[in-house]
Structure formats: structure tokens, C-alpha cells
Write a protein that holds these residues in place. Structure first.
Motif, PDB file in Angstrom:
ATOM      1  N   GLY A 180       0.872  -1.253  -0.089  1.00 55.93           N
ATOM      2  CA  GLY A 180       0.390  -0.051   0.190  1.00 55.93           C
ATOM      3  C   GLY A 180       0.644   1.430  -0.359  1.00 55.93           C
ATOM      4  N   ALA A 181       1.992   1.287   0.260  1.00 55.24           N
ATOM      5  CA  ALA A 181       3.102   2.589  -0.278  1.00 55.24           C
ATOM      6  C   ALA A 181       3.910   2.300  -1.329  1.00 55.24           C
ATOM      7  N   VAL A 182       4.195   3.685  -1.400  1.00 62.09           N
ATOM      8  CA  VAL A 182       5.906   3.760  -2.564  1.00 62.09           C
ATOM      9  C   VAL A 182       6.438   3.922  -1.377  1.00 62.09           C
ATOM     10  N   HIS A 183       7.764   3.274  -2.026  1.00 62.39           N
ATOM     11  CA  HIS A 183       9.012   3.217  -0.872  1.00 62.39           C
ATOM     12  C   HIS A 183       9.663   4.048  -1.124  1.00 62.39           C
ATOM     13  N   LEU A 184      10.576   5.476  -0.821  1.00 65.77           N
ATOM     14  CA  LEU A 184      11.825   5.468  -1.627  1.00 65.77           C
ATOM     15  C   LEU A 184      13.118   5.730  -0.560  1.00 65.77           C
ATOM     16  N   PRO A 185      14.003   4.866  -0.963  1.00 67.36           N
ATOM     17  CA  PRO A 185      14.970   4.397   0.173  1.00 67.36           C
ATOM     18  C   PRO A 185      15.435   5.851   0.820  1.00 67.36           C
ATOM     19  N   THR A 186      16.160   5.849   1.979  1.00 60.76           N
ATOM     20  CA  THR A 186      16.766   6.915   2.869  1.00 60.76           C
ATOM     21  C   THR A 186      16.095   7.855   2.914  1.00 60.76           C
ATOM     22  N   LEU A 187      15.091   8.409   2.011  1.00 67.04           N
ATOM     23  CA  LEU A 187      13.884   9.294   2.361  1.00 67.04           C
ATOM     24  C   LEU A 187      12.238   9.593   3.447  1.00 67.04           C
ATOM     25  N   GLY A 188      11.772   7.945   2.909  1.00 62.35           N
ATOM     26  CA  GLY A 188      10.185   7.737   3.504  1.00 62.35           C
ATOM     27  C   GLY A 188       9.927   6.655   2.152  1.00 62.35           C
ATOM     28  N   ARG A 189       8.235   6.804   3.365  1.00 63.30           N
ATOM     29  CA  ARG A 189       7.214   6.012   2.245  1.00 63.30           C
ATOM     30  C   ARG A 189       6.112   6.788   1.797  1.00 63.30           C
ATOM     31  N   LEU A 190       5.602   6.718   1.205  1.00 63.36           N
ATOM     32  CA  LEU A 190       4.226   7.551   0.825  1.00 63.36           C
ATOM     33  C   LEU A 190       2.857   6.667   0.588  1.00 63.36           C
ATOM     34  N   VAL A 191       2.036   6.863   1.533  1.00 64.22           N
ATOM     35  CA  VAL A 191       0.870   5.546   1.827  1.00 64.22           C
ATOM     36  C   VAL A 191       0.075   6.041   0.341  1.00 64.22           C
ATOM     37  N   VAL A 192      -0.564   5.138  -0.602  1.00 66.28           N
ATOM     38  CA  VAL A 192      -1.355   5.509  -1.648  1.00 66.28           C
ATOM     39  C   VAL A 192      -1.854   3.982  -1.585  1.00 66.28           C
ATOM     40  N   GLY A 193      -1.716   3.338  -0.894  1.00 63.50           N
ATOM     41  CA  GLY A 193      -3.338   2.262  -1.174  1.00 63.50           C
ATOM     42  C   GLY A 193      -2.706   1.590  -2.407  1.00 63.50           C
ATOM     43  N   GLY A 194      -3.340   0.476  -2.464  1.00 61.71           N
ATOM     44  CA  GLY A 194      -3.605  -0.573  -3.675  1.00 61.71           C
ATOM     45  C   GLY A 194      -2.056  -1.385  -3.464  1.00 61.71           C
TER      46      GLY A 194
END
Ligand code: SF4
Length: 806
Positions: free
Chosen positions: A508-522
Motif C-alpha cells: 500500500g505504499a511507495v517506498h523511497l529509500p533514505t527518504l521515506g514512504r508514501l501511503v497511496v493504497g493498493g
């Protein structure tokens, strides 16, 4: 006329911030070199400039650079005090320049300050001033006396050679040697290349730069017919051959740049490669100019119309001429864009492409020489990898001194940085092997390697980048090549480079190593695009300054004096340790970690000071783990995740300190084992580790013993702190020291007796033995000695029981 003429739209590309600044502190010279581009070439603007830079211009220049550094979060700026001859400005002006720069730059932005001089006036008084401000000195010298005298003479024809040599003798004295930056040599093909090379090497420079003489298609360089069609290549190649035969006794920027670019890495000089130019010049009147070399093209060529008094550096970076110089492949002539060596050559120095009528949309006037130089070097050094962003030559091994530091259980900042550099090279090679799986992401990575290498390295240096790549290469289930897109997107966002890239959606999230994750669902995939304000995925936008909370869950960092560490609780690749990882930390748990790390770091600095510099340099990430079985303290490191340790937060800060240094020992030794053979890899025997019931392979015993060096030291320092005092804590410390020093010393001897160590392995064991020995004689009292002996006897029984039931 503007510096344009090539067929692309340079304005569409994002502006690259400047990081190199040339400040003209004096606009006249005490020599009259006839190859000088300032006074002898097309541009005559020097006639209208003040001789010496006024204080107000220096102050405004420093403020402009500082403003730019803040705006772009620059970790460092490189400033060269230049001329004319900068020493003519006098010590007061040079001191003022250094003071203004040091005063203005924001904390966290390092200043690399240099001066480029002909050295005729260089004196101890100047060098004392430079030592005070850390100003490094680059000296222009064209080689031996005969070679140097060909051009570098006083106006009355006298030679400058003896004065320059005297200045270099001074600069090489022990008290000034650290200020010696190198020699800059302008090529004259009439000079004997080997005589020039030998003369320069004899002066023990830390680096040599060979510079092509400035020329354009309108004023081509001298090409004596008897020297053949590409005399500049032949001249450089003669030196290259000798330099290789000598074992590369000194770095030569020209050759290193060719080697690096042939392997897809960035160039070290603006005159080769496709890296965008990030250099700007400030004249003595405060006007911003483009590269000095443009003075060779036409009168007024370097001018921008901007000044430090009225314009920001962002405005200068947006100047069409600057953009043109930052536009890489797209900004080159058609002939260059189709050239097989364009990634190394880059069309040569921008100024050297100039021709009246077509401007800069031409190959270099040195085209034939560059082609000959690059192809000959390519054939000479063997088949180079042509994959962009792939690692360059294997990083140099540790020095003997660095290895001995590690053998003693430590490793200072430079040593651990050397390990980290080698690990980064390894990660790059692993990624290159996966490039075909996501060519779009790979292309972006390659592009960033030239445009924003620091941003790229910050992401590729993330411990779990390699952990992911290793999983992919092993073909593990769940490891997919979308990770390449995650790394590329994170690096692009760090560099604030435009990106439009499909990225995986995991859990459910897009992961950006060293930055964080964005919860977008699906699940599946989603497009990540940048905007002026931030980036967007599936309609959710994250601004550049978006705080934590909501859909955006950034990686949180704990900033301590001298050490900043990430608490990694978003990256799915962090699940690389033998214990399960904790979920995203709630606020109270985050506070617990922050306070614990602060206290633990203070303790390490106070009680284990020799561990602190290496740990600060190499431990970038702490990954919270779930509590161990029955509340046991658990911690781990992973060979494929250099720079990270996993820890379940213990109840006390001292135990956290102990776990940090213990696990970081594994991190360091793992990196050493990646580069050096310490034992016979065919030894498949199992060895008893005194602290475990189950026997271990040789590497396991070595790893455990190395980690317990730090454990022994930790308890030893606690015992010294209690200094014979009574009480349960003091008794506990004495028992722990008695146990761990015994275990460690026994294991060191077992390793030594294995018969499987290489010479380097024996050296490591010798260092470890010397490190544990002093702790063996620290008094712990009869009770602790007896308890430790009893514990050892129990361990022996347990091991035997395990052995007989196997
Ligand atoms: S060798 Fe010539 S054609 Fe090729 S990139 Fe260099 S200047 Fe352009």
C-alpha cells in the motif's frame, strides 16, 4: 552574441546549482606569459576592471555563495582565489576573502578554499596566512626550465623558473606541505613530454593537471607539421605510458578523468565528459562571468550581465550561456552526439568549440587529438565497462596503517570511510548487473551519476540498497527489479531533478529509500512525477517541506553531536537481519529511541572514544527490531547491509551503547572480508566459540571474536569506572569483564591455531591479541574470577552435550 547555437532547448532542463566559484582577487599579473588567455586572447575586458577586488565585492560574493549553499543545501563549496596573479592582491585582501567566506557560509557547508598562483611572490608570510585559513595552493608550472621558459617569463624576458622552484621548496616544507594542492601545466607540444613529466613529478605534487592551450576554430592551436596529425594526443600519450609504467606515482587529473569516464563515471575536469558545468567566476568588479576559458573565444564571451551586488547565483545559473554549458549530450553538435567516445570526451572544453558564425555548436578544435587520446587509452587499459553509472576501477585497498587500526578493533573516520567507499563500489557493480531489468530507471541513475553524484551516492550508500540487489541477484522470491526504480526516484528527488517514473507499490505504499514512504493504497505500480512544489503519486502530493504525518512517512533521523543516524522503520528491505523488524515507531517509542541514542552516544564518546569516529563515519542507520524472546536484548548486523545495525531497544542506554559498538564491529569486519582474504575459504571445519553451544564455521568464530573485542573493552571501562567500589552494578561489570576477556582471548588463540589464516589474517589476529591482552590483567576480584571459571565450565559441558546429541 550569446553562447548558443546548438539545436536543443537548454531552457527546458532544470538548473544545476553551482558548487565551484572562482573569485578574481587581482586582475593584473607580474608575469607576461604569451599563452595566457586573460591578457593575450580575444577578450579584453580586463582593461576595464579594478586591479584589486574591493572589500565590498568580497563580502557580497561570500554572501551570494552562502545564500546559494543554503538554498540548495550544498554540503560543500569549492572556491578558488584567482587572478591575474592573486598574490598581487596582498595578504590583507586574501585574509579578508577567507574571513568573509568562513563567516558567511552556513554550518554544515564545508569550504574547500584554494589559490591558483604563479608562485613568484609566494613567501612564508603568505603560507602562514594560508595555513591559518586552510587555503590550499595550486601552482602553475610548465615543466623543466627549458619548457617553462618557453612561455612563463617576466615582461622583460627573464625566466620565472628559479623563483617558482624556490617557492615550491618552501611549500614542500613539513609545516606547509599540507597546503600543497598540485601543479597546473599548460601543454606545449614543442616541449619534451617526458622531461616535463619528470620535472613535475620530482616536485612531489599531490596532483598534476595537464591543460590544453586555449584555442578555437578561429585561432587554432599550433600544430607543427613534423609532429603529425594529433600532436597533443601524442604528447599526452607519451606521458600516460610512462605514468602507467611508473605505477601512477601521482594522480594526473587528465588521465584519471579519461579512465573514469571510460567506465561510465564522472569526469574530474570540465574539459572532459558530459558532466554539467557548475562553475562560475566573479570578477574584481563583482560581475559574474562564465568560465574563464571563454576569454579565448571572442571579446565579451564570458559576460553574463549579472553582478554580486544585484543578482543571485540562481539568476546566473539560469543565464542561457550557463544553461548551455550544463546541457550535457543534448547541447553538443550533431557530430559529437554521434561520436563513439562522446561520453568520455564530452566535446572537449566548451570554449574550444567556438567558431565565428556557428558559435559553440561544433566539435572541439582538439577533436582529432581527443579522439586519439581516448581511444588509445581505452585500448591500453583494457576493455572498459561502458555501462553508465557502473563503478570505476576497484577502490584502493586499505593502507597498512588503516588495516592495523581495524585489527586493534577500531578504525578512524578515514579508515571507515575507505570501507564505505569500497562498499559503495560493490553496490554499484551489483546494480549494474541488474540494469537490463529496468532500463528506464537505469538510464535515470546513469544521468544522475553525472548530474548529481552526491545525491546518487547518498541513496546507493543506503545499507539496504545492496541488501535488495543481493536478493535480486540470488533470485529470491519477492525481490523484484522495481527496487531499481525506487532507488532512482529517491536519488532524483534528493537532487530535485525532474522525474516521471513508474515505481512499485508495496504493502500500500511507495517506498523511497533514505527518504521515506508514501501511503497511496493498493498494489502494483504507480507513476511518480515531480512538480515545482514536490512530487506526486496517485494524486497524493508531497511538498519539499512536508512534515511527517498523514500519508507521508519520512525516515526520521537523530542528530547528535558529531553523528546523525537514521531510525529506519519504513524501508521493506530493512528486513535483512536475523530478528524480525519493528513496525513504524509510534511517537513515544521514537522519543525513547532518541533519548536512548543520545545517552548511548555520550557514553561511547566518554568511555569508548576510539570507537566513536569510525562509528560516526560508518553507522548511518539503526533499524529497530521487535523485542527478543522473553524480553532478551537482541541485535544484529548483516553482511549485505553495510552501515546498518538492527537493535531491539534495550532498557538502558549503556546496553544500547554496548549493542551499537558490538554490532558495528561486525559491520566493519564484513567490509574487510569483502575485500581481503583473511583465511582459507576451503576450510569447512566447525570451531567451538566459547560463548555458543553450537560450533561455528571459521568466519563465524572470527566475526564473533572481533565483536567481543568491543564487548571486553566496554566491560573493562565499566570496571575502571567503578574502580573497586562495592555494589551489584560493580560486581556485574567485574563478572562480565572476567567472562568476556576470557572468551575473547581463548577464541583469538583458537583462530591463530586454526592453520587456515592468510598472512593478512595472521596480522589481524596479532592485532586482536594485542588489543585484548591489557584487559587480562585488570583486577576483577576473586569472586568474579571464580564465577567466570564456573561459567566457562558450564559452557564446556553445554558444548559437549550439544556435540554428543548432534
Ligand atoms: S572526439 Fe570530437 S566528435 Fe567526439 S566528442 Fe570529442 S570533440 Fe566531439
Amino acid at each position: 552574441m550569446t553562447a548558443s547555437g546548438s539545436p536543443h532547448d537548454a531552457a527546458a532542463a532544470p538548473v544545476v546549482p553551482f558548487s565551484q566559484f572562482v573569485i578574481k582577487v587581482h586582475s593584473r599579473c607580474d608575469l607576461a606569459c604569451d599563452h595566457c588567455y586573460v591578457y593575450e586572447h580575444a577578450d579584453t575586458s580586463w582593461r576595464g576592471k579594478p586591479k584589486a577586488v574591493p572589500g565590498e565585492v568580497l563580502a557580497r560574493t561570500a554572501e551570494r555563495i552562502a545564500e546559494h549553499a543554503r538554498a540548495h543545501a550544498l554540503p560543500a563549496v569549492h572556491v578558488v582565489l584567482h587572478g591575474g596573479e592573486p598574490l598581487l592582491a596582498g595578504p590583507a585582501t586574501l585574509r579578508l576573502a577567507a574571513e568573509e567566506l568562513h563567516r558567511a557560509l552556513p554550518p554544515g557547508c564545508a569550504l574547500d578554499l584554494r589559490i591558483h598562483t604563479n608562485a613568484v611572490l609566494l613567501s612564508a608570510a603568505f603560507l602562514d596566512l594560508f595555513a591559518e585559513y586552510g587555503i590550499k595552493v595550486g601552482v602553475s608550472l610548465d615543466g623543466d626550465r627549458a619548457s617553462n621558459d618557453r612561455h612563463r617569463r617576466f615582461a622583460d624576458g627573464r625566466s620565472s623558473h628559479a623563483k617558482v622552484l624556490a617557492a615550491l621548496d618552501l611549500l614542500r616544507r613539513p609545516e606547509y606541505r599540507h597546503l600543497y594542492a598540485g601543479l597546473l601545466c599548460t601543454i606545449d607540444v614543442e616541449n619534451d613530454p617526458i622531461a616535463v613529466y619528470e620535472a613535475l613529478v620530482a616536485l612531489e605534487p599531490p596532483r598534476i593537471d595537464f591543460l590544453l592551450p586555449h584555442a578555437t576554430w578561429d585561432t587554432p592551436p599550433p600544430r607543427p607539421e613534423r609532429l603529425g596529425p594529433h600532436p597533443y594526443a601524442d604528447w599526452l600519450l607519451a606521458i600516460h605510458e610512462r605514468w602507467l609504467a611508473d605505477g601512477r606515482p601521482v594522480p594526473v587529473r587528465t588521465f584519471e578523468s579519461v579512465h573514469r569516464t571510460l567506465r561510465g563515471r564522472s569526469s574530474l575536469t570540465e574539459s572532459l565528459g558530459l558532466d554539467p558545468a557548475d562553475l562560475v567566476v566573479v570578477e574584481t568588479d563583482g560581475s559574474f562571468e562564465q568560465a574563464d576559458s571563454l576569454k579565448t573565444a571572442y571579446d565579451g564571451a564570458p559576460a553574463t550581465g549579472f553582478t554580486v551586488l544585484e543578482h543571485t547565483l540562481d539568476q546566473v545559473a539560469d543565464h542561457p550561456g550557463m544553461r548551455e554549458r550544463q546541457s550535457g549530450l543534448a547541447g553538443l553538435s550533431g557530430q559529437c552526439r554521434g561520436c563513439p567516445v562522446v561520453r568520455s570526451c564530452g566535446g572537449g572544453l566548451y570554449a574550444h568549440r567556438y567558431r565565428s558564425g556557428s558559435g559553440f555548436a561544433n566539435p572541439s578544435v582538439f577533436c582529432g587529438d581527443l579522439m586519439q587520446l581516448i581511444t588509445t587509452v581505452r585500448d591500453r587499459i583494457g576493455p572498459a565497462a561502458t555501462v553508465p553509472a557502473q563503478a570505476g576501477p576497484v577502490e584502493p585497498d586499505l593502507t597498512d596503517e588503516q588495516f592495523d587500526q581495524l585489527a586493534a578493533g577500531y578504525g578512524d573516520r578515514a579508515t571507515v570511510k575507505a570501507l564505505a567507499g569500497a562498499q559503495l563500489g560493490l553496490t554499484r557493480r551489483m546494480l549494474a548487473a541488474l540494469a537490463d531489468g529496468r532500463p528506464d530507471a537505469w538510464q535515470l541513475l546513469a544521468d544522475l551519476d553525472g548530474r548529481a553524484p552526491h545525491a546518487l551516492d547518498a541513496v546507493l550508500g543506503h545499507p539496504y540498497a545492496r541488501a535488495w540487489a543481493a536478493r535480486c541477484l540470488r533470485g529470491e522470491r519477492g525481490a523484484d527489479l522495481g527496487g531499481l526504480a525506487e532507488l532512482a526516484a529517491a536519488a532524483a528527488l534528493r537532487a530535485r531533478v525532474e522525474v516521471d517514473l513508474p515505481v512499485p507499490v508495496r504493502e500500500g505504499a511507495v517506498h523511497l529509500p533514505t527518504l521515506g514512504r508514501l501511503v497511496v493504497g493498493g498494489a502494483g505500480e504507480a507513476r511518480l512525477t515531480t512538480t515545482a512544489d514536490g512530487f506526486t503519486v496517485r494524486g497524493t502530493t508531497v511538498g519539499w517541506d512536508t512534515p511527517a504525518g498523514g500519508a507521508w512517512q519520512p525516515v526520521r533521523r537523530v542528530a547528535l553531536p558529531g553523528w546523525t543516524v537514521a531510525l529506519e522503520d519504513t524501508d521493506p528491505q530493512r528486513d535483512s537481519h536475523q530478528w524480525p523488524v519493528a513496525d513504524r515507531l509510534a511517537e513515544d517509542e521514537l522519543l525513547g529511541w532518541t533519548g536512548g541514542l543520545r545517552e548511548a552516544w555520550e557514553l561511547i564518546g566518554r568511555d569508548l572514544p576510539d570507537h566513536a569516529p569510525g562509528l560516526a563515519a560508518g553507522l548511518s542507520t539503526v533499524t529497530p527490531l521487535r523485542p527478543g524472546p522473553e524480553g532478551r536484548d537482541v541485535s544484529a548486523a548483516a553482511r549485505q547491509a553495510f552501515g546498518a545495525v538492527g537493535i531491539a531497544r534495550p532498557a538502558t542506554a549503556p546496553i544500547l551503547a554496548l549493542l551499537l559498538v558490538h554490532e558495528f564491529q561486525h559491520v566493519k569486519l564484513g567490509a574487510v572480508l569483502d575485500r581481503h582474504e583473511l583465511f582459507d575459504p576451503t576450510d569447512d571445519r566447525l570451531y567451538h566459540a566459547p560463548w555458543r553451544p553450537d560450533p561455528r564455521p571459521l568466519e563465524g568464530l572470527l566475526q564473533g571474536t572481533y565483536a567481543h573485542l568491543a564487548v571486553t573493552e566496554f566491560w573493562g571501562t565499566r570496571v575502571r569506572t567503578y574502580d573497586g567500589l562495592p555494589g551489584a552494578a560493580a560486581e556485574h561489570a567485574r563478572l562480565q569483564l572476567a567472562v568476556w576477556r576470557g572468551h575473547t582471548a581463548t577464541a583469538v588463540e583458537d583462530l591463530g591455531a586454526s592453520g587456515s589464516l592468510t598472512g593478512l589474517g595472521k596480522r589481524l589476529i596479532d592485532g586482536m591479541r594485542a588489543a585484548v591482552e591489557p584487559w587480562l590483567t585488570v583486577p576483577v576480584g576473586a569472586a568474579a574470577e571464580a564465577a567466570a571459571r564456573a561459567r566457562a565450565a558450564e559452557d564446556r559441558v553445554r558444548r559437549q552435550a550439544a556435540h554428543t546429541t548432534r
